[in-house]
Design a protein around this motif. Sequence first.
Motif, mmCIF file in Angstrom:
data_model
loop_
_atom_site.group_PDB
_atom_site.id
_atom_site.type_symbol
_atom_site.label_atom_id
_atom_site.label_comp_id
_atom_site.label_asym_id
_atom_site.label_seq_id
_atom_site.Cartn_x
_atom_site.Cartn_y
_atom_site.Cartn_z
ATOM 1 N N SER A 1 -3.248 -4.178 -3.756
ATOM 2 C CA SER A 1 -2.331 -3.789 -2.682
ATOM 3 C C SER A 1 -2.198 -2.274 -2.563
ATOM 4 C CB SER A 1 -0.956 -4.417 -2.909
ATOM 5 O OG SER A 1 -0.453 -4.062 -4.175
ATOM 6 N N ASP B 1 -3.785 -1.365 11.654
ATOM 7 C CA ASP B 1 -4.104 -2.780 11.510
ATOM 8 C C ASP B 1 -5.317 -3.195 12.338
ATOM 9 O OD1 ASP B 1 -1.103 -3.663 13.381
ATOM 10 O OD2 ASP B 1 -2.990 -2.759 14.033
ATOM 11 N N ASN C 1 -4.934 -6.968 7.554
ATOM 12 C CA ASN C 1 -3.636 -7.613 7.358
ATOM 13 C C ASN C 1 -3.197 -7.339 5.929
ATOM 14 O OD1 ASN C 1 -1.490 -9.380 6.806
ATOM 15 N ND2 ASN C 1 -2.218 -10.875 8.296
ATOM 16 N N LYS C 2 -2.332 -6.350 5.762
ATOM 17 C CA LYS C 2 -1.933 -5.948 4.410
ATOM 18 C C LYS C 2 -1.015 -6.968 3.758
ATOM 19 C CE LYS C 2 -0.536 -1.958 6.004
ATOM 20 N NZ LYS C 2 -1.190 -1.972 7.337
ATOM 21 N N THR C 3 -0.328 -7.742 4.563
ATOM 22 C CA THR C 3 0.600 -8.732 4.016
ATOM 23 C C THR C 3 -0.135 -9.750 3.151
ATOM 24 O OG1 THR C 3 2.001 -8.485 5.952
ATOM 25 C CG2 THR C 3 2.349 -10.437 4.593
ATOM 26 N N VAL C 4 -1.294 -10.183 3.643
ATOM 27 C CA VAL C 4 -2.072 -11.182 2.891
ATOM 28 C C VAL C 4 -3.330 -10.570 2.289
ATOM 29 C CG1 VAL C 4 -1.153 -13.125 4.182
ATOM 30 C CG2 VAL C 4 -3.200 -11.962 5.029
ATOM 31 N N LYS C 5 -3.445 -9.265 2.338
ATOM 32 C CA LYS C 5 -4.602 -8.541 1.775
ATOM 33 C C LYS C 5 -5.908 -9.104 2.309
ATOM 34 C CE LYS C 5 -2.935 -8.846 -2.459
ATOM 35 N NZ LYS C 5 -2.691 -8.717 -3.898
#
Lengths: 118, 111
Positions: B28, B55, B67-71
């Motif tokens: 992350s 993004d 999508n950094k939330t779900v890598k």
Amino acid sequence: EPEVTQTPSHQVTQMGQEVILRCVPISNHLYFYWYRQILGQKVEFLVSFYNNEISEKSEIFDDQFSVERPDGSNFTLKIRSTKLEDSAMYFCASSRETLTGAAGNTIYFGEGSWLTVV
Amino acid sequence: GESVGLHLPTLSVQEGDNSIINCAYSNSASDYFIWYKQESGKGPQFIIDIRSNMDKRQGQRVTVLLNKTVKHLSLQIAATQPGDSAVYFCAEKREYSTLTFGKGTMLLVSP
């Protein structure tokens, strides 16, 4: 377009022999790298080099490996006593600056030197 | 899912289709990502990059989504051509200038 050039394209060597792989990075680049790729596997980082010294190295880059910038244009990887498991494609790469994602600054790879240890 | 060793995930498409290649990254803290194309016997060729503060980024016929939330990282290739056939790697920069590569996806484009 400027490119990273590597020699030799393919080298066969006997186990225990020393090998030197040569690279000419892109001329205005200051950061140099060696990566390797064992057949069918992913590309793995070996070492990065800046200002005539190693800035980072991976666990793969043990005492049998060394790098040098012998003159203003060449960047070399030496393997002192090759082992069978050193057989791989070795990629040289360079970047103008350290990677920050700034526009126009990224890592460019050469075509590779395929090393076969027998 | 991804395979180990000689077995790469493979995406087969018809010429003219749009292709989507996916990549999951692990750290992350990674702040910069690159997609590379590798043809047989050649070095990784830069396609497109993206910083972690974005993004989406578009190039010529290619788009990268982050999508950094779900890598998760994806590469979209519009109107895929036979010349796009290659192995595609995502790479993440974790610290300094060290790139960590994913295992790759083979794209096969049929005429």
